[in-house]
Design a protein around this motif. Structure first.
Motif, PDB file in Angstrom:
ATOM      1  N   GLU A  52       0.825  -1.208   0.000  1.00 34.55           N
ATOM      2  CA  GLU A  52       0.000   0.000   0.000  1.00 34.55           C
ATOM      3  C   GLU A  52       0.862   1.262   0.000  1.00 34.55           C
ATOM      4  O   GLU A  52       0.533   2.263  -0.636  1.00 34.55           O
ATOM      5  N   MET A  53       1.970   1.222   0.743  1.00 33.16           N
ATOM      6  CA  MET A  53       2.872   2.382   0.780  1.00 33.16           C
ATOM      7  C   MET A  53       3.441   2.674  -0.605  1.00 33.16           C
ATOM      8  O   MET A  53       3.507   3.831  -1.036  1.00 33.16           O
ATOM      9  N   THR A  54       3.853   1.628  -1.312  1.00 32.58           N
ATOM     10  CA  THR A  54       4.398   1.822  -2.660  1.00 32.58           C
ATOM     11  C   THR A  54       3.316   2.316  -3.606  1.00 32.58           C
ATOM     12  O   THR A  54       3.545   3.205  -4.426  1.00 32.58           O
ATOM     13  N   ARG A  55       2.102   1.767  -3.465  1.00 29.00           N
ATOM     14  CA  ARG A  55       1.013   2.195  -4.357  1.00 29.00           C
ATOM     15  C   ARG A  55       0.657   3.658  -4.117  1.00 29.00           C
ATOM     16  O   ARG A  55       0.344   4.405  -5.050  1.00 29.00           O
ATOM     17  N   GLU A  56       0.748   4.102  -2.872  1.00 30.84           N
ATOM     18  CA  GLU A  56       0.496   5.516  -2.578  1.00 30.84           C
ATOM     19  C   GLU A  56       1.515   6.401  -3.294  1.00 30.84           C
ATOM     20  O   GLU A  56       1.169   7.424  -3.891  1.00 30.84           O
ATOM     21  N   LYS A  57       2.784   6.009  -3.249  1.00 30.78           N
ATOM     22  CA  LYS A  57       3.832   6.803  -3.905  1.00 30.78           C
ATOM     23  C   LYS A  57       3.608   6.849  -5.416  1.00 30.78           C
ATOM     24  O   LYS A  57       3.827   7.876  -6.052  1.00 30.78           O
ATOM     25  N   LEU A  58       3.178   5.736  -5.980  1.00 35.42           N
ATOM     26  CA  LEU A  58       2.866   5.701  -7.415  1.00 35.42           C
ATOM     27  C   LEU A  58       1.723   6.655  -7.744  1.00 35.42           C
ATOM     28  O   LEU A  58       1.784   7.425  -8.696  1.00 35.42           O
ATOM     29  N   THR A  59       0.678   6.608  -6.915  1.00 35.35           N
ATOM     30  CA  THR A  59      -0.497   7.457  -7.146  1.00 35.35           C
ATOM     31  C   THR A  59      -0.138   8.935  -7.055  1.00 35.35           C
ATOM     32  O   THR A  59      -0.561   9.743  -7.888  1.00 35.35           O
ATOM     33  N   LEU A  60       0.650   9.296  -6.058  1.00 40.48           N
ATOM     34  CA  LEU A  60       1.043  10.699  -5.882  1.00 40.48           C
ATOM     35  C   LEU A  60       1.964  11.181  -7.003  1.00 40.48           C
ATOM     36  O   LEU A  60       1.843  12.298  -7.488  1.00 40.48           O
ATOM     37  N   ARG A  61       2.882  10.326  -7.427  1.00 36.92           N
ATOM     38  CA  ARG A  61       3.884  10.721  -8.422  1.00 36.92           C
ATOM     39  C   ARG A  61       3.297  10.823  -9.830  1.00 36.92           C
ATOM     40  O   ARG A  61       3.639  11.724 -10.597  1.00 36.92           O
ATOM     41  N   LEU A  62       2.401   9.902 -10.166  1.00 33.19           N
ATOM     42  CA  LEU A  62       1.941   9.813 -11.546  1.00 33.19           C
ATOM     43  C   LEU A  62       0.740  10.703 -11.843  1.00 33.19           C
ATOM     44  O   LEU A  62       0.390  10.903 -12.993  1.00 33.19           O
ATOM     45  N   HIS A  63       0.084  11.212 -10.798  1.00 38.54           N
ATOM     46  CA  HIS A  63      -1.043  12.137 -10.970  1.00 38.54           C
ATOM     47  C   HIS A  63      -2.059  11.568 -11.954  1.00 38.54           C
ATOM     48  O   HIS A  63      -2.516  10.464 -11.814  1.00 38.54           O
ATOM     49  N   GLN A  64      -2.348  12.328 -13.008  1.00 38.18           N
ATOM     50  CA  GLN A  64      -3.370  11.893 -13.964  1.00 38.18           C
ATOM     51  C   GLN A  64      -2.802  11.048 -15.105  1.00 38.18           C
ATOM     52  O   GLN A  64      -3.522  10.642 -15.998  1.00 38.18           O
ATOM     53  N   GLU A  65      -1.499  10.809 -15.099  1.00 38.11           N
ATOM     54  CA  GLU A  65      -0.898  10.078 -16.222  1.00 38.11           C
ATOM     55  C   GLU A  65      -1.390   8.645 -16.321  1.00 38.11           C
ATOM     56  O   GLU A  65      -1.520   8.097 -17.399  1.00 38.11           O
ATOM     57  N   LEU A  66      -1.594   8.055 -15.167  1.00 41.60           N
ATOM     58  CA  LEU A  66      -1.924   6.637 -15.157  1.00 41.60           C
ATOM     59  C   LEU A  66      -3.260   6.410 -14.484  1.00 41.60           C
ATOM     60  O   LEU A  66      -3.491   6.868 -13.380  1.00 41.60           O
ATOM     61  N   PRO A  67      -4.180   5.692 -15.157  1.00 47.27           N
ATOM     62  CA  PRO A  67      -5.464   5.412 -14.506  1.00 47.27           C
ATOM     63  C   PRO A  67      -5.275   4.465 -13.324  1.00 47.27           C
ATOM     64  O   PRO A  67      -4.164   4.092 -12.978  1.00 47.27           O
ATOM     65  N   TYR A  68      -6.375   4.066 -12.726  1.00 46.43           N
ATOM     66  CA  TYR A  68      -6.276   3.233 -11.521  1.00 46.43           C
ATOM     67  C   TYR A  68      -6.027   1.767 -11.863  1.00 46.43           C
ATOM     68  O   TYR A  68      -6.235   0.896 -11.043  1.00 46.43           O
ATOM     69  N   GLN A  69      -5.571   1.508 -13.064  1.00 48.31           N
ATOM     70  CA  GLN A  69      -5.354   0.130 -13.491  1.00 48.31           C
ATOM     71  C   GLN A  69      -3.956  -0.358 -13.134  1.00 48.31           C
ATOM     72  O   GLN A  69      -3.223  -0.851 -13.983  1.00 48.31           O
ATOM     73  N   LEU A  70      -3.567  -0.174 -11.903  1.00 44.93           N
ATOM     74  CA  LEU A  70      -2.310  -0.766 -11.435  1.00 44.93           C
ATOM     75  C   LEU A  70      -2.511  -1.278 -10.028  1.00 44.93           C
ATOM     76  O   LEU A  70      -3.376  -0.806  -9.294  1.00 44.93           O
ATOM     77  N   THR A  71      -1.733  -2.264  -9.668  1.00 41.57           N
ATOM     78  CA  THR A  71      -1.754  -2.778  -8.304  1.00 41.57           C
ATOM     79  C   THR A  71      -0.332  -3.185  -7.928  1.00 41.57           C
ATOM     80  O   THR A  71       0.500  -3.415  -8.799  1.00 41.57           O
ATOM     81  N   VAL A  72      -0.056  -3.214  -6.639  1.00 43.25           N
ATOM     82  CA  VAL A  72       1.276  -3.571  -6.146  1.00 43.25           C
ATOM     83  C   VAL A  72       1.146  -4.782  -5.229  1.00 43.25           C
ATOM     84  O   VAL A  72       0.262  -4.821  -4.374  1.00 43.25           O
TER      85      VAL A  72
END
Length: 301
Positions: free
Chosen positions: A194-214
């Protein structure tokens, strides 16, 4: 001494502040907090102590209108979390008031409220004037018979102590459910993911949809007291992999550094974090991925 213990479900729209409130109540970061909606996927349990009472908070995914299988599984998990709890806290945002999403939650509250008490917490009170707060309080209580109404700011801490004390006084008498020093019942592997996924979400902003998981694939405890953690970031398209990696791997290096630092601080010891990105076009339709997120694949039908 008579002890008390029980489960309290936090429900509300995405971004209502449930994760922030959970972290404030527990006094540590156990739930993913970003400015993006729908970031909490699993029902994350955080454990708080208030006097002789142990409060187990269930931070449910935000309730919203589901469109895909993952959305439907998240909404089912949210209502399931509320139905399993001793007490329910419905969180709404003061500055947004009674939205369509709040209306939908009010409609569904009747079923889960049978046999349990429901309280209203109006969050982000620092964003509106007192007359607006009073109007929302009046209308919400006319729409549903809440046992109590609390006005809070989860971010700044206003009113949170009063809410926690009230909840502690209403939970049933009984032995504590978790050891005194435990703050969450999620496995460390899932908290790390979850910590890594949070960093991904914050860093990528609108570039990447929610279609990722860690997922934390491997966790090795080393003799020197440190831990080696190997994680896989699953994405559904090749293009997404390139975005996460970034130019010459700069993006994933930055994400890895931030996640490693937070995990090191959380554990209080050195962590060696290794990230891989893999493309799995159909991960959103794989039961195993849902299990890793603490969701029921069948709920996504």
């Amino acid at each position: 001494m008579t002890t008390r213990a029980g489960f309290v479900a936090l429900i509300g729209e995405p971004n209502a502040g449930k994760s922030t409130l959970l972290n404030r109540m527990v006094g540590a970061k156990v739930s993913i907090v970003t400015h993006k909606v729908q970031t909490t996927r699993a029902r994350i349990r955080g454990v708080a102590l208030e006097g002789d009472c142990q409060i187990v908070f269930v931070d449910t995914p935000g309730l919203f209108k589901p469109r895909r299988r993952l959305d439907r599984a998240m909404v089912a998990a949210a209502w399931g979390g509320a139905a399993d709890a001793d007490l329910v806290v419905m969180l709404i945002e003061a500055h947004r008031g009674i939205t369509e999403g709040v209306e939908r939650i009010l409609e569904g509250l009747g079923d889960v409220s049978k046999g349990r008490r429901v309280v209203l917490a109006i969050n982000k009170i620092d964003r509106v004037q007192s007359d607006v707060l009073l109007a929302i309080t009046k209308e919400m209580n006319e729409r549903f018979p809440f046992d109590e109404t609390f006005m809070i700011s989860a971010e700044k801490g206003y009113g949170v102590t009063d809410l926690r004390k009230w909840l502690a006084g209403e939970l049933p008498e009984g032995p504590w459910l978790y050891p005194e020093d435990q703050i969450a019942d999620l496995p460390m592997r899932m908290i790390a993911a979850e910590m890594t996924r949070e960093k991904l979400t914050l860093r990528l902003h609108q570039e990447l949809p929610y279609q990722l998981t860690v997922e934390t694939e491997h966790w090795e405890e080393r003799k020197d007291g440190s831990a080696r953690v190997d994680q896989i970031i699953y994405v559904s398209r090749d293009g997404h992999k390139g975005i996460i990696l970034g130019n010459k791997g700069e993006t994933i290096k930055a994400i890895s550094k931030l996640a490693r630092e937070e995990l090191t601080e959380f554990l209080g010891r050195k962590v060696h974090l290794f990230l891989q990105v893999k493309v799995r076009e159909k991960w959103l339709d794989e039961a195993e991925r849902y299990s890793e997120m603490g969701l029921d694949f069948k709920d996504g039908k």
